[in-house]
Design an enzyme around this catalytic site. Structure first.
Site, PDB file in Angstrom:
ATOM      1  N   ASP A 156      -8.138  -0.449 -35.268  1.00  0.00           N
ATOM      2  CA  ASP A 156      -8.500  -1.798 -35.696  1.00  0.00           C
ATOM      3  C   ASP A 156      -9.789  -2.164 -34.972  1.00  0.00           C
ATOM      4  OD1 ASP A 156      -7.717  -2.351 -33.116  1.00  0.00           O
ATOM      5  OD2 ASP A 156      -6.197  -3.833 -33.648  1.00  0.00           O
ATOM      6  N   CYS A 213      -5.573   0.876 -31.070  1.00  0.00           N
ATOM      7  CA  CYS A 213      -5.732  -0.576 -31.167  1.00  0.00           C
ATOM      8  C   CYS A 213      -5.906  -1.086 -29.735  1.00  0.00           C
ATOM      9  CB  CYS A 213      -4.560  -1.229 -31.908  1.00  0.00           C
ATOM     10  SG  CYS A 213      -2.950  -1.016 -31.140  1.00  0.00           S
ATOM     11  N   GLY A 214      -5.699  -2.373 -29.510  1.00  0.00           N
ATOM     12  CA  GLY A 214      -5.929  -2.905 -28.165  1.00  0.00           C
ATOM     13  C   GLY A 214      -4.986  -2.296 -27.141  1.00  0.00           C
ATOM     14  N   THR A 215      -3.716  -2.222 -27.492  1.00  0.00           N
ATOM     15  CA  THR A 215      -2.731  -1.677 -26.551  1.00  0.00           C
ATOM     16  C   THR A 215      -2.167  -0.332 -27.011  1.00  0.00           C
ATOM     17  OG1 THR A 215      -0.999  -2.801 -27.780  1.00  0.00           O
ATOM     18  CG2 THR A 215      -1.931  -3.987 -25.895  1.00  0.00           C
ATOM     19  N   GLY A 216      -2.351  -0.006 -28.273  1.00  0.00           N
ATOM     20  CA  GLY A 216      -1.716   1.180 -28.857  1.00  0.00           C
ATOM     21  C   GLY A 216      -0.291   0.896 -29.314  1.00  0.00           C
ATOM     22  N   GLY A 218       0.983  -1.786 -31.209  1.00  0.00           N
ATOM     23  CA  GLY A 218       1.115  -2.149 -32.621  1.00  0.00           C
ATOM     24  C   GLY A 218       0.969  -0.931 -33.521  1.00  0.00           C
ATOM     25  N   HIS A 246       7.121  18.513 -26.275  1.00  0.00           N
ATOM     26  CA  HIS A 246       8.554  18.188 -26.271  1.00  0.00           C
ATOM     27  C   HIS A 246       8.996  17.381 -27.492  1.00  0.00           C
ATOM     28  CE1 HIS A 246       9.035  18.666 -21.627  1.00  0.00           C
ATOM     29  NE2 HIS A 246       8.558  19.748 -22.219  1.00  0.00           N
ATOM     30  N   ASN A 247       8.131  16.494 -27.970  1.00  0.00           N
ATOM     31  CA  ASN A 247       8.569  15.569 -29.033  1.00  0.00           C
ATOM     32  C   ASN A 247       7.991  15.922 -30.400  1.00  0.00           C
ATOM     33  OD1 ASN A 247       7.730  13.579 -26.391  1.00  0.00           O
ATOM     34  ND2 ASN A 247       9.868  13.682 -27.015  1.00  0.00           N
ATOM     35  N   ARG A 280      15.281  23.875 -27.056  1.00  0.00           N
ATOM     36  CA  ARG A 280      16.168  22.711 -26.933  1.00  0.00           C
ATOM     37  C   ARG A 280      15.521  21.454 -27.521  1.00  0.00           C
ATOM     38  NH1 ARG A 280      13.397  23.221 -22.279  1.00  0.00           N
ATOM     39  NH2 ARG A 280      12.861  21.357 -21.049  1.00  0.00           N
ATOM     40  N   HIS A 281      14.182  21.415 -27.504  1.00  0.00           N
ATOM     41  CA  HIS A 281      13.499  20.232 -28.038  1.00  0.00           C
ATOM     42  C   HIS A 281      13.648  20.146 -29.556  1.00  0.00           C
ATOM     43  CE1 HIS A 281      11.905  19.708 -24.091  1.00  0.00           C
ATOM     44  NE2 HIS A 281      11.351  20.911 -24.113  1.00  0.00           N
ATOM     45  N   ARG A 284      16.635  18.202 -30.567  1.00  0.00           N
ATOM     46  CA  ARG A 284      16.481  16.743 -30.377  1.00  0.00           C
ATOM     47  C   ARG A 284      15.580  16.139 -31.448  1.00  0.00           C
ATOM     48  NH1 ARG A 284      15.780  18.425 -24.135  1.00  0.00           N
ATOM     49  NH2 ARG A 284      17.982  18.803 -23.780  1.00  0.00           N
TER      50      ARG A 284
HETATM   51  C1  RB5 Z   1      -5.672  -7.174 -31.643  1.00  0.00           C
HETATM   52  O1  RB5 Z   1      -6.125  -8.288 -30.929  1.00  0.00           O
HETATM   53  C2  RB5 Z   1      -4.465  -6.543 -30.930  1.00  0.00           C
HETATM   54  O2  RB5 Z   1      -3.357  -7.350 -31.077  1.00  0.00           O
HETATM   55  C3  RB5 Z   1      -4.205  -5.151 -31.498  1.00  0.00           C
HETATM   56  O3  RB5 Z   1      -5.349  -4.395 -31.347  1.00  0.00           O
HETATM   57  C4  RB5 Z   1      -3.143  -4.328 -30.794  1.00  0.00           C
HETATM   58  O4  RB5 Z   1      -3.218  -4.409 -29.421  1.00  0.00           O
HETATM   59  C5  RB5 Z   1      -1.764  -4.502 -31.285  1.00  0.00           C
HETATM   60  O5  RB5 Z   1      -0.815  -3.902 -30.797  1.00  0.00           O
END
Ligand code: RB5
Length: 296
Positions: A156, A213-216, A218, A246-247, A280-281, A284
């Site tokens: 994003d 994204c900002g945090t990964g 979402g 593993h995943n 084993r993975h 799972r």
């Molecule tokens: C956008 O501001 C932020 O919410 C999006 O990039 C992300 O972090 C969502 O998980």
């Protein structure tokens, strides 16, 4: 499945040999060859056929063709025998330019060209075949499980700058990547891009994905809604590698506000170069896939 097209000038010696060598190693893949100045319909050079026979390969039915743009459709990778041929192919097929490499560059030896043995003896053709086989092995070791596959990448607005950093690192390493957007800093909704890359991975259009994204967070929540996607939020190298080993994760999610460019590059490369360990993975991961089917 992805396709590889080996490129040389006449399509009678280097590129058909390279295609035959790789086909023997990857019978599951669609491996072709073409020339940039071929006399269409010519058979492979006599010495190329002889060297192929020595290696248990068959070039008897080969007929030269010239490269054309449809050959590079989808995620096709073009591997040219020299840097000059790679430049020429990128110029002629601009839509595929970011998927065309010299074989040397793809193998991590950017200065190495595979010279033209035309008109020389069997010994020179043998040297060419050995050089090609070595470069293919190096490319395999270097690009790991993704060997022939394109990576789908999306972000994003918050992940845009980090995405460009990661894309540059992939291209520098010769890993072909397709960008599914966004391509502007204007505010947008991450699920749209999670969906685009998620579907590309689940359908096999690309071999793996990276979502930023900002945090990964979402991106990972959204991508994991798609059947067949296993998206892992892993902001550093070891976590990213273990997500593959593993995943069997097929999408790496990164947060631009949490992970800096250097760590993000390392995480992406370790993710893409690691393989699922199975054992084993596998049991799972099979249970996770069964949950996918239960929830349909
Ligand atoms: C956008 O501001 C932020 O919410 C999006 O990039 C992300 O972090 C969502 O998980």
């Amino acid at each position: 499945m992805e396709r590889v097209v080996f490129l040389c000038s006449g399509n009678t010696c280097r590129s058909p040999l390279a295609a035959a060598i790789l086909r023997a190693r990857r019978p599951d893949a669609d491996i072709l060859s073409a020339g940039l100045a071929a006399l269409e319909g010519s058979p492979a050079a006599e010495a190329a056929r002889a060297v192929a026979r020595e290696r248990g390969l068959d070039l008897e039915g080969h007929r030269a063709q010239n490269a054309y743009s449809e050959l590079f459709s989808g995620g096709t990778i073009g591997l040219a025998m020299t840097r000059r041929l790679a430049d020429e192919a990128r110029r002629r097929f601009p839509d595929a330019a970011d998927r065309i490499f010299s074989l040397g560059a793809y193998a991590g030896s950017p200065d190495q060209d595979v010279g033209d043995p035309i008109g020389q003896g069997d010994a020179e053709y043998r040297i060419v075949a050995n050089q090609v086989a070595d470069l293919l092995r190096e490319a395999e070791a270097r690009t790991g499980w993704l060997y022939l596959q394109t990576v789908g990448i999306g972000s994003d607005h918050a992940g845009l700058i980090l995405k460009r950093e990661v894309l540059a690192a992939l291209r520098q390493e010769g890993i072909p990547a397709r960008d599914y957007g966004t391509d502007s800093a204007e505010s947008c909704d991450y699920p749209d891009f999670a969906q685009a890359v998620g579907h590309a991975v689940a359908s096999g259009e690309v071999g793996a994905g990276v979502l930023i994204c900002g945090t990964g967070i979402g991106m990972s929540i959204a991508a994991n809604k798609i059947l067949g996607v296993r998206a892992a939020l892993a902001g550093e190298g070891l976590a990213a590698e273990l997500a593959r080993r593993h995943n069997d994760a097929n999408i790496l999610c990164l947060g631009s506000r949490l992970t800096g460019p250097e760590l993000a590059r390392e995480a992406a490369l370790r993710f893409l170069r690691s393989s699922f360990e199975g054992g084993r993975h596998a049991r799972r991961v099979a249970k996770i896939s069964a949950m996918d089917l239960d929830n349909r």
